[in-house]
Design a protein around this motif. Structure first.
Motif, PDB file in Angstrom:
ATOM      1  N   ALA A  13       0.429  -1.152   0.170  1.00 37.63           N
ATOM      2  CA  ALA A  13       0.034  -0.094  -0.167  1.00 37.63           C
ATOM      3  C   ALA A  13       0.813   1.439  -0.122  1.00 37.63           C
ATOM      4  CB  ALA A  13      -1.352  -0.151   1.115  1.00 37.63           C
ATOM      5  N   ALA A  14       2.588   0.863  -0.396  1.00 33.99           N
ATOM      6  CA  ALA A  14       2.745   2.888  -0.496  1.00 33.99           C
ATOM      7  C   ALA A  14       2.821   3.144  -1.767  1.00 33.99           C
ATOM      8  CB  ALA A  14       4.242   1.962  -0.720  1.00 33.99           C
ATOM      9  N   THR A 143       8.365   3.996  -0.629  1.00 35.74           N
ATOM     10  CA  THR A 143       7.885   3.614   0.138  1.00 35.74           C
ATOM     11  C   THR A 143       6.580   5.335   1.059  1.00 35.74           C
ATOM     12  OG1 THR A 143       9.712   5.543   1.670  1.00 35.74           O
ATOM     13  CG2 THR A 143      10.320   2.746   1.451  1.00 35.74           C
ATOM     14  N   ALA A 144       5.926   4.624   2.048  1.00 35.96           N
ATOM     15  CA  ALA A 144       5.182   5.616   2.591  1.00 35.96           C
ATOM     16  C   ALA A 144       5.358   4.946   4.410  1.00 35.96           C
ATOM     17  CB  ALA A 144       4.432   6.057   2.295  1.00 35.96           C
ATOM     18  N   ARG A 149      -0.069   5.077   5.193  1.00 42.75           N
ATOM     19  CA  ARG A 149      -0.439   3.641   3.404  1.00 42.75           C
ATOM     20  C   ARG A 149      -1.501   3.342   4.132  1.00 42.75           C
ATOM     21  NH1 ARG A 149       3.192  -0.682   4.040  1.00 42.75           N
ATOM     22  NH2 ARG A 149       4.475   0.137   5.884  1.00 42.75           N
ATOM     23  N   ARG A 152      -4.182   5.514   2.821  1.00 41.46           N
ATOM     24  CA  ARG A 152      -4.455   5.424   1.834  1.00 41.46           C
ATOM     25  C   ARG A 152      -5.394   4.556   0.937  1.00 41.46           C
ATOM     26  NH1 ARG A 152       1.135   6.880  -0.327  1.00 41.46           N
ATOM     27  NH2 ARG A 152       1.721   9.104   0.203  1.00 41.46           N
ATOM     28  N   ARG A 153      -4.888   3.090   1.657  1.00 48.31           N
ATOM     29  CA  ARG A 153      -6.023   2.151   1.672  1.00 48.31           C
ATOM     30  C   ARG A 153      -7.485   1.707   1.681  1.00 48.31           C
ATOM     31  NH1 ARG A 153      -3.611  -2.893  -0.102  1.00 48.31           N
ATOM     32  NH2 ARG A 153      -2.832  -1.415  -1.614  1.00 48.31           N
ATOM     33  N   LEU A 173      -1.007  -4.012   7.382  1.00 52.81           N
ATOM     34  CA  LEU A 173       0.030  -4.016   6.548  1.00 52.81           C
ATOM     35  C   LEU A 173       0.898  -4.686   7.541  1.00 52.81           C
ATOM     36  CD1 LEU A 173      -0.756  -0.746   5.567  1.00 52.81           C
ATOM     37  CD2 LEU A 173      -1.180  -2.538   3.920  1.00 52.81           C
ATOM     38  N   ASP A 177       3.613  -6.275   5.780  1.00 53.72           N
ATOM     39  CA  ASP A 177       5.388  -5.863   5.663  1.00 53.72           C
ATOM     40  C   ASP A 177       6.427  -7.342   6.368  1.00 53.72           C
ATOM     41  OD1 ASP A 177       4.411  -4.036   4.502  1.00 53.72           O
ATOM     42  OD2 ASP A 177       4.920  -2.450   5.883  1.00 53.72           O
ATOM     43  N   ASP A 200       5.324  10.419   1.838  1.00 59.24           N
ATOM     44  CA  ASP A 200       4.469  10.795   2.811  1.00 59.24           C
ATOM     45  C   ASP A 200       3.940  12.613   2.208  1.00 59.24           C
ATOM     46  OD1 ASP A 200       4.455   8.662   3.797  1.00 59.24           O
ATOM     47  OD2 ASP A 200       5.604   9.602   6.097  1.00 59.24           O
TER      48      ASP A 200
END
Ligand code: DC
Length: 222
Positions: A13-14, A143-144, A149, A152-153, A173, A177, A200
């Motif tokens: 989800a980046a 990345t974020a 993330r 956003r998702r 997440l 990861d 970010d």
């Protein structure tokens, strides 16, 4: 002209697929979503009633699975359109188990390398720069932070009508990861020659611009 490969790796989800699609459009390259291939395999395992934690049983399905990605970003398993189903929480919650099985990784990696041989690609995933295409022309590590993330998702899921809470997404997440970066084969990590892009505080268009500039610089486009 020879085929060009742009690898975009990074955690879940980046925003890799959103960016990779736009970068591919900019250069008129084909976009390959390798995460969708692991998700498609996971969908099939669940559909067959097999436990995704059962490596042997999941591996046994390899000869039955034919995955196709279309130019309009649809995903098919044995000619069934699973584009929506592979984003459902049941698939997201189990895909890291499937993606940790070496036999399944080899099966999908071979297909990914064939696709990159045929045409110029922007390929996103976890191990494109480190394992699938180690000679990629450009490698990006996008990345974020987990919080951004997850947010956003969450908004993405909401727009698609998939019901989840922010807390559930953050937990999933973080779990994904962890499994993706600690598995034995081709774990998620930044390639030594990859350029990190932290998204970010950037808009989608800004990230696309940064990556397009990196690609043009690498390819010597003025
Ligand atoms: O990018 P995504 O969230 O759709 O990816 C789904 C899962 O697939 C992710 O948790 C890890 C796995 N994956 C992988 O192991 N290697 C890749 N090249 C792409 C995805």
């Amino acid at each position: 002209m020879r085929n060009i490969a742009i690898a975009i790796d990074g955690p879940a989800a980046a925003g890799k697929s959103t960016i990779a699609k736009k970068v591919a459009k900019h250069f008129n390259f084909v976009y390959i979503d390798t995460g969708a291939m692991y998700r498609a395999f996971t969908w099939y395992v669940i559909k067959k009633g097999v436990d995704p934690k059962n490596e042997k049983a999941a591996n046994a399905l390899i000869p039955e699975v034919k995955i196709k990605l279309t130019n309009d970003h649809k995903v098919f398993v044995n000619d069934i359109d699973v584009s929506k189903e592979i984003r459902e929480p049941e698939v997201s919650g189990n895909v890291s188990f499937i993606a940790s099985y070496p036999k399944i990784r080899i099966f999908l990696t071979e297909q990914q390398r064939e696709l990159a041989n045929e045409t110029s690609v922007v390929m996103d995933g976890r191990d494109i720069g480190t394992f699938v295409l180690p000679n990629a022309d450009v490698k990006i590590f996008q990345t974020a932070s987990v919080a951004i993330r997850a947010k956003r998702r969450y908004l993405e899921n909401e727009a698609k009508g998939i019901k989840t809470t922010l807390a559930e997404i953050e937990k999933e997440l973080a779990m994904r990861d962890h499994i993706d970066s600690t598995r034995a084969m081709a774990p998620l990590r930044q390639a030594e020659d990859a350029i990190a892009v932290d998204t970010d505080y950037l808009t989608i268009d800004q990230v696309v611009e940064v990556i397009v500039n990196i690609v043009n610089n690498k390819l010597g486009v003025k």
